[in-house]
Design an enzyme around this catalytic site. Structure first.
Site, PDB file in Angstrom:
ATOM      1  CB  SER A 165      -0.961  -0.041   1.186  1.00 38.01           C
ATOM      2  OG  SER A 165      -2.061   0.796   0.963  1.00 38.01           O
ATOM      3  CG  ASP A 430      -5.992  -3.187  -3.855  1.00 38.07           C
ATOM      4  OD1 ASP A 430      -6.775  -2.453  -3.227  1.00 38.07           O
ATOM      5  OD2 ASP A 430      -4.754  -3.012  -3.883  1.00 38.07           O
ATOM      6  CG  HIS A 455      -4.762  -3.230  -0.149  1.00 38.80           C
ATOM      7  ND1 HIS A 455      -4.425  -2.418  -1.201  1.00 38.80           N
ATOM      8  CD2 HIS A 455      -4.254  -2.616   0.952  1.00 38.80           C
ATOM      9  CE1 HIS A 455      -3.767  -1.363  -0.764  1.00 38.80           C
ATOM     10  NE2 HIS A 455      -3.635  -1.476   0.544  1.00 38.80           N
TER      11      HIS A 455
END
Length: 497
Positions: A165, A430, A455
């Site tokens: 991320s 995601d 994710h």
């Protein structure tokens, strides 16, 4: 990045977001492993790397695992993100499996201003000027140089950064900005393009819900249409109060309150989509078993009642999962939480800090402006920019945000970033893949796009439920590391995946 709302979903140090503004903070995770397994260590860090006249320092938290290290092996660095660094990652997760294979020394460094890493006495605006991705990257560069000296590492030692991320972005950017210190990088689910109106987020949420059925998407859309109607008159508003178990009535509330309500309810689905079927139980995630199939089974079950009743049932499911008595959607309550500058506040877990970074560097606002998404049109870009001004002051406006985003994209190259020995990994479920590199013609900076995963899926521990394409992606990463690391590491045999 209710990250990426007051908040709604909050993930561990190595990972991020929905932009913290998912509406509410669900509370701390239940620790799976006692923190004493890998004790807190502290590094003397510079406060401002770009002002040579500023000699102030502070204590930055980090962890080390040398259980697998053999002299001459590489060094792996897990980059912390917009939350507290979790020592559970020092012994679990795929990067640990890679460390075992390549005999690596492992570090995890907590991001400045998050967790226990407090560079300043509080989070006032005058202190948050020291919070930026640029300062965080410089922190890591000084950390690397210091550890090279502390552990008497060879001048030829090869550091590999890992992150998912926002830390996935940082991992790629470390290789870009400090190539003399970082030999290679694994960037999972990292958004590289800063953008104010991240409208595509909700479009991908819509597409991901559709992997269950178009009926699920249609039901969500119909629920929001029914919510629009109920909110137009007092009797309907009172029904909404009860249906969604609101902490305060929606009778005679502000436009911002209504926007926040819609965004909270959309965030219920967005959060589930973002982490769909990720193997997060080991780090204490309470919602790990709530998947797209679970919420869509509710939304397509006509025996529950009308579409809005099913929409409310999903909200109730999440409230119960996170032990919340009611849904606090009030805009002023959210803003007051973010305005608290104390390290003892609830938003000190990451909300105030991450919101500041979105207002000054990234944007990433998951708006309702994409026409095909099913969540209505009540939370446009201006709703988020207003939050920046209300939390940090009128200077934090659209102009400042635009300038900050331009600077970020110029400084790091956005989707045109020129790097080698970096692998970009994304999952189709995601929503953050929309801002990342999912295709690459550069064999030395390849992209791995995993169909059907969410994710940072490749970074979590292996599971018997992993789809074959996820297993294959992890094996590809192992192969790339073997290719990029020193010759002695290339002889490491792949274990069966």
């Amino acid at each position: 990045m209710k990250t990426l709302l007051v908040f709604q979903i909050f993930v561990s140090a190595a990972f991020g977001w929905r932009v913290f503004h998912l509406g509410k903070f669900w509370g701390p995770k239940t620790p799976v492993q006692p923190a004493s397994s890998f004790p807190d260590l502290w590094f003397d860090q510079k406060l401002d790397h770009f002002d040579p006249t500023n000699s102030e320092t502070w204590k930055q938290r980090y962890f080390v695992n040398d259980n697998y290290y053999e002299k001459g092996g590489p060094v792996f660095l897990m980059i912390g993100g917009e939350g507290k660094a979790d020592p559970i990652w020092m012994e679990q997760g795929m990067w640990v499996e890679y460390a075992k294979q390549f005999k690596a020394l492992c570090f995890q460094v907590e991001h400045r201003f998050y967790g226990k890493s407090h560079p300043t006495k509080d989070m006032s605006v005058k202190n948050l000027v020291y919070l930026s991705s640029e300062q965080a990257l410089a922190d890591l560069s000084f950390f690397i140089r210091s550890m090279n000296k502390k552990y008497s590492l060879s001048k030829r030692v090869q550091w590999v950064t890992f992150g998912g991320s926002y830390p996935g972005s940082l991992s790629a950017w470390m290789r870009l900005k400090y190539p003399h210190l970082v030999h290679a990088a694994v960037s999972a689910s990292g958004p590289l393009l800063a953008v104010a109106d991240f409208s595509e987020y909700m479009r991908v949420v819509r597409d991901s819900l559709a992997t269950h059925s178009e009926e699920c998407v249609t039901s969500v859309q119909e629920a929001n249409r029914q919510l629009d109607i109920l909110l137009r008159h007092r009797i309907g508003q009172q029904k909404v109060d009860k249906l969604f178990n609101l902490c305060d009535t929606v009778v005679d509330v502000s436009k911002n309150d209504i926007s926040n309500l819609y965004e909270n309810l959309a965030g219920n689905f967005a959060g589930v989509v973002q982490y769909n079927k990720d193997n997060r139980l080991f780090e204490g995630a309470k919602d790990a078993n709530i998947t797209i199939d679970v919420v869509c089974d509710v939304m397509t079950n006509s025996s529950i009642g009308s579409a809005i009743t099913r929409y409310a049932a999903v909200n109730d499911l999440l409230l119960k999962t996170y032990e919340q008595k009611c849904l606090d959607y009030k805009y002023d309550n959210m803003i007051k939480g973010y305005q608290n500058v104390s390290w003892d506040s609830s938003t000190a877990a990451g909300g105030r800090q991450w919101m500041y970074q979105t207002c000054t560097e990234f944007g990433f606002y998951q708006t309702s402006t994409q026409p095909t998404q099913p969540f209505g049109n009540q939370f446009p870009l201006d709703f988020f920019i207003q939050q920046c001004s209300d939390i940090y002051g009128p200077r934090y406006n659209k102009e400042l945000l635009s300038s900050g985003i331009l600077r970020t994209n110029v400084m790091y190259g956005a989707l045109q970033v020129e790097v080698n020995r970096v692998v970009f990994v994304h999952g189709s479920i995601d929503p953050w893949h929309a801002l990342g590199i999912t295709k690459s013609d550069n064999n030395d900076a390849p992209a791995i796009y995993i169909n059907g995963t969410a994710h940072c899926a490749n970074m979590y521990p292996e599971s018997s439920a992993d789809p074959p394409q996820l297993t294959a992606a992890r094996h590809s990463i192992t192969g790339l590391l073997a290719q990029w690391l020193q010759p002695s590491s290339r002889s490491v045999r792949f274990r069966p995946m």
